[in-house]
Each structure stands twice: as structure tokens, then as C-alpha cells.
Design an enzyme around this catalytic site. Sequence first.
Site, PDB file in Angstrom:
ATOM      1  N   SER A   1       9.967 -58.249  -6.033  1.00 55.04           N
ATOM      2  CA  SER A   1       9.643 -58.359  -4.618  1.00 55.04           C
ATOM      3  C   SER A   1       8.656 -57.274  -4.207  1.00 55.04           C
ATOM      4  O   SER A   1       8.688 -56.154  -4.739  1.00 55.04           O
ATOM      5  CB  SER A   1      10.935 -58.206  -3.813  1.00 55.04           C
ATOM      6  OG  SER A   1      10.648 -57.991  -2.453  1.00 55.04           O
TER       7      SER A   1
ATOM      8  N   TYR B   1      19.394 -54.263  -1.561  1.00 50.99           N
ATOM      9  CA  TYR B   1      18.709 -55.429  -2.133  1.00 50.99           C
ATOM     10  C   TYR B   1      17.400 -54.993  -2.799  1.00 50.99           C
ATOM     11  O   TYR B   1      17.133 -55.314  -3.960  1.00 50.99           O
ATOM     12  CB  TYR B   1      18.426 -56.478  -1.035  1.00 50.99           C
ATOM     13  CG  TYR B   1      17.324 -57.426  -1.421  1.00 50.99           C
ATOM     14  CD1 TYR B   1      17.555 -58.453  -2.333  1.00 50.99           C
ATOM     15  CD2 TYR B   1      16.020 -57.259  -0.923  1.00 50.99           C
ATOM     16  CE1 TYR B   1      16.521 -59.288  -2.730  1.00 50.99           C
ATOM     17  CE2 TYR B   1      14.991 -58.090  -1.320  1.00 50.99           C
ATOM     18  CZ  TYR B   1      15.248 -59.104  -2.216  1.00 50.99           C
ATOM     19  OH  TYR B   1      14.223 -59.911  -2.618  1.00 50.99           O
TER      20      TYR B   1
ATOM     21  N   LYS C   1      16.007 -54.723  -7.006  1.00 53.03           N
ATOM     22  CA  LYS C   1      14.755 -55.230  -7.595  1.00 53.03           C
ATOM     23  C   LYS C   1      14.026 -54.094  -8.321  1.00 53.03           C
ATOM     24  O   LYS C   1      13.500 -54.272  -9.419  1.00 53.03           O
ATOM     25  CB  LYS C   1      13.856 -55.831  -6.508  1.00 53.03           C
ATOM     26  CG  LYS C   1      14.418 -57.069  -5.843  1.00 53.03           C
ATOM     27  CD  LYS C   1      14.468 -58.258  -6.798  1.00 53.03           C
ATOM     28  CE  LYS C   1      15.087 -59.490  -6.174  1.00 53.03           C
ATOM     29  NZ  LYS C   1      15.325 -60.585  -7.130  1.00 53.03           N
TER      30      LYS C   1
HETATM   31  C1  WQD Z   1       8.921 -60.798   8.713  1.00 56.74           C
HETATM   32  C2  WQD Z   1       8.408 -60.225  10.032  1.00 56.74           C
HETATM   33  C3  WQD Z   1      10.016 -58.855  11.170  1.00 56.74           C
HETATM   34  C4  WQD Z   1      12.876 -62.066  12.007  1.00 56.74           C
HETATM   35  C5  WQD Z   1      12.251 -59.682   3.768  1.00 56.74           C
HETATM   36  C6  WQD Z   1      12.732 -58.778   2.664  1.00 56.74           C
HETATM   37  C7  WQD Z   1      11.886 -58.957   1.451  1.00 56.74           C
HETATM   38  C8  WQD Z   1      11.866 -60.401   1.016  1.00 56.74           C
HETATM   39  C9  WQD Z   1      11.506 -61.311   2.156  1.00 56.74           C
HETATM   40  C10 WQD Z   1      13.931 -61.638   0.518  1.00 56.74           C
HETATM   41  C11 WQD Z   1       8.784 -58.759  10.260  1.00 56.74           C
HETATM   42  C12 WQD Z   1       9.705 -60.079  11.981  1.00 56.74           C
HETATM   43  C13 WQD Z   1      11.787 -61.332  11.577  1.00 56.74           C
HETATM   44  C14 WQD Z   1      13.049 -62.291  13.400  1.00 56.74           C
HETATM   45  C15 WQD Z   1      11.027 -61.033  13.824  1.00 56.74           C
HETATM   46  N1  WQD Z   1      13.067 -60.703   0.357  1.00 56.74           N
HETATM   47  N2  WQD Z   1      10.886 -60.822  12.469  1.00 56.74           N
HETATM   48  N3  WQD Z   1      12.104 -61.753  14.242  1.00 56.74           N
HETATM   49  O1  WQD Z   1      11.340 -58.229   6.334  1.00 56.74           O
HETATM   50  O2  WQD Z   1       9.002 -58.864   5.611  1.00 56.74           O
HETATM   51  O3  WQD Z   1      10.894 -59.314   4.104  1.00 56.74           O
HETATM   52  O4  WQD Z   1      12.282 -61.015   3.311  1.00 56.74           O
HETATM   53  O5  WQD Z   1      14.417 -62.394  -0.140  1.00 56.74           O
HETATM   54  O6  WQD Z   1      12.351 -58.144   0.445  1.00 56.74           O
HETATM   55  O7  WQD Z   1      12.674 -57.443   3.123  1.00 56.74           O
HETATM   56  O8  WQD Z   1      10.644 -60.692   6.114  1.00 56.74           O
HETATM   57  O9  WQD Z   1      10.921 -62.743   7.447  1.00 56.74           O
HETATM   58  O10 WQD Z   1      12.624 -60.890   7.685  1.00 56.74           O
HETATM   59  O11 WQD Z   1      10.314 -60.561   8.602  1.00 56.74           O
HETATM   60  O12 WQD Z   1      10.230 -60.582  14.643  1.00 56.74           O
HETATM   61  O13 WQD Z   1      14.017 -62.911  13.846  1.00 56.74           O
HETATM   62  O14 WQD Z   1       9.019 -60.938  11.114  1.00 56.74           O
HETATM   63  O15 WQD Z   1      10.189 -57.722  11.994  1.00 56.74           O
HETATM   64  O16 WQD Z   1       7.715 -58.153  10.930  1.00 56.74           O
HETATM   65  P1  WQD Z   1      10.459 -59.160   5.610  1.00 56.74           P
HETATM   66  P2  WQD Z   1      11.213 -61.292   7.444  1.00 56.74           P
END
Ligand code: WQD
Length: 338
Positions: free
Chosen positions: A124, A149, A153
Site C-alpha cells: 500500500s 494496518y 504492510k
Molecule cells: C480518501 C480521502 C479523506 C471518507 C485508506 C488507507 C490506505 C488504503 C486505502 C485500504 C481523504 C477523505 C474519506 C469520508 C472524507 N488502504 N474522506 N470523507 O485514507 O487515502 O486511504 O484507504 O485498504 O492504506 O489509509 O482513503 O478513501 O479513506 O480517504 O472526506 O467519509 O477522502 O479524508 O482525504 P485513504 P479514504
Amino acid sequence: MSILITGGAGFIGSHTCVEMLSAGRDIVVIDNFSNASPKVYERVKTITGKDFPLIECDIRDEAKLDEVFAAHKIDAVIHFAGLKAVGESCRMPVEYYDNNVGGTVTLLKSMKKAGVKTIVFSSSATVYGSENPVPFREDMKTGGTTNPYGTTKYFIEIILQDLVKADPEWSVCLLRYFNPIGAHASGLIGEAPNGIPNNLMPYIAQVAVGKREKLSVFGNDYNTPDGTGVRDYIHVVDLAKGHLYACDRALSVKGCEIYNLGTGNGVSVLELITAFEQASGVKIPYVIAPRRPGDIDASYADVTKANTVLGWKAELNAFDACRDTWNWQKKNPNGYDD
Ligand code: WQD
């Protein structure tokens, strides 16, 4: 010659099964169904017109893994199986280290006994931590992960690198995924999170279908063009195709290689909402909420290495991914549950 796919009934795993079968590869799939549905099997068969063995097996069960390797001629493993929810990993670190790190060690022991020394691992972008400038390049410093998590990785990457140092017969490919979204264009397979989605795309999709009232945008004061977080959203079908290239490469080159799988483009939360609204024709109500702990301003990939060495490039964009997510979500409002 078969490729063993662990966690092959999950979101990225199921799309990879489709791409492998469509490219004429034989696959054997294992999954413990802890966060995946056995219904994926029929759907992958419908999409591809091909059959394959799907075996219920936990990667921590060494005896069962040994049976799988004894019963099938496996040449390489694509290893997806693992727990993946960031928030849950902070509440249940032991389960995460047990499943992800312990499970991988058990898988490696079984592979070694069977003489299978080629593995493609689902890593990741989270291993880049919060100190590196974007775009992230494979040779940048890793570590400094902020949740168990991500740390699993990072640890697994180290274990696999140590393995190659100790035995140069091994071939390891570490794939660092950016933010996988989208679904197969058929609408038959897609992301089916349990409970309230943690990730942005499935949350937007559930708001669109009426399951959630509104989206909370976590922070609009980041150091980004519109103040909301910027990520590299990669269509899951492009990501799945990356595994085909990586697996072919791992079967022909020994040692450890690392590739970013992303589009190379940063998209903000507000831009993704707009793309989804355009693709679906549905308005997504949202409110600006406080930042989510652990989030960084921006994360996107330098994809030069995957483009030039693997010959792989993402072909779909965020709009395509929103269209395909909406198609999947409309047809399967409750995921694989009836
Ligand atoms: C993306 C953007 C949030 C939800 C995570 C893991 C990573 C990988 C993928 C998983 C950010 C914003 C999110 C919401 C929002 N692994 N957001 N409202 O955090 O980049 O990555 O998922 O299997 O290891 O860390 O992805 O989709 O959670 O967030 O505003 O309800 O959307 O702050 O900027 P992230 P995400």
C-alpha cells in the site's frame, strides 16, 4: 501452470481473478470469506465464462495450505488476503498482526515447502508515511506508518525483502496501491464494505443510493488547491491488470522489485464528489467536518517505473471509476447480500 490467488474473493482479488482468467491464465483461489462473499465465484464465472477452483482456506492454516499446494501445480502466488480497515486496526492490533503478518509468514513457510518461490504482494502507498513529498517514488524512505494496518504492510515488505536477501532464488514483487475505486463494468463485482464505509468512494456511493444521508468531508484546510485531501484514485480494473504484468515479470526475473500502482494524478475530495455527480446524475449532499486523525494533505504516485519496466499504465480515470461504481451500487445496493 497455475497462479494461486489468496483473498481472491475480495474487492481487488475478484477483479484480478477476472483479468487473469480473461488473459488465459489458470488460477486457484483461496479465501476465508471473513470479509468476502462466496457469491463472487458465480459472478467471476459469468463474466469470464471460465471455471476455477475456489477453496475455503485461511492463510494461517498451514496444513490446509500444504494440501492446496500438494493438490495443484502452483508456479506463483498473488497474495491479497488480509484485514484492511485502518480504524479497526487501531482497535484490534493483535488481530491485524496475526492475520496479515502471521498469515503471510505461514503462507511463505508453505510456499517454501512446496518449492514455490514467486510472490506478488498487495502492499500500500501507506508505507510512504507522512514525511515524503508527492509524487511518491519507489526509492523513497518507507515506514513511519500511523496505524497497525499500515504497519503490517510495512513489516511484510521487510520480511519479503529479507527473504530475497537470504535466498536469491525467490522472486518478490511488492505492489504499492494508491486508492483503489470503481467496479467491473458488468456491475457483477465491486466493493462491498461491511457496515459504515470508512473510505470515500463507497461512502459517496451509499449516499447516492440513499443508504446514508450525507457525506462528511474530513477537512477543507489542507495544503491543497481546494483545501480538501488529494489522493490518487485508481480504477480497480486497471489495478487488477497491473497484477498480470507484475506476475509475468516476477516469473521471469528473480530478486525483489517494487512498483507503485496508481494513475499519477491527484484528485481532491470535492473533485471526486463532482465526478460522481456527473457520472450518476445524483446530487451528493455533504458537510465540511473536522480533519480525520492520521490523514495527510496529498498522496499520489510517480508511475514512471510501472510504465517503463512493467509496461503497464492506468487507462481509466476518476469519471470512469465513478460511473462503474454507480452501476455496481445501483444493481447491488446491499453488496452481495440479497
Ligand atoms: C480518501 C480521502 C479523506 C471518507 C485508506 C488507507 C490506505 C488504503 C486505502 C485500504 C481523504 C477523505 C474519506 C469520508 C472524507 N488502504 N474522506 N470523507 O485514507 O487515502 O486511504 O484507504 O485498504 O492504506 O489509509 O482513503 O478513501 O479513506 O480517504 O472526506 O467519509 O477522502 O479524508 O482525504 P485513504 P479514504
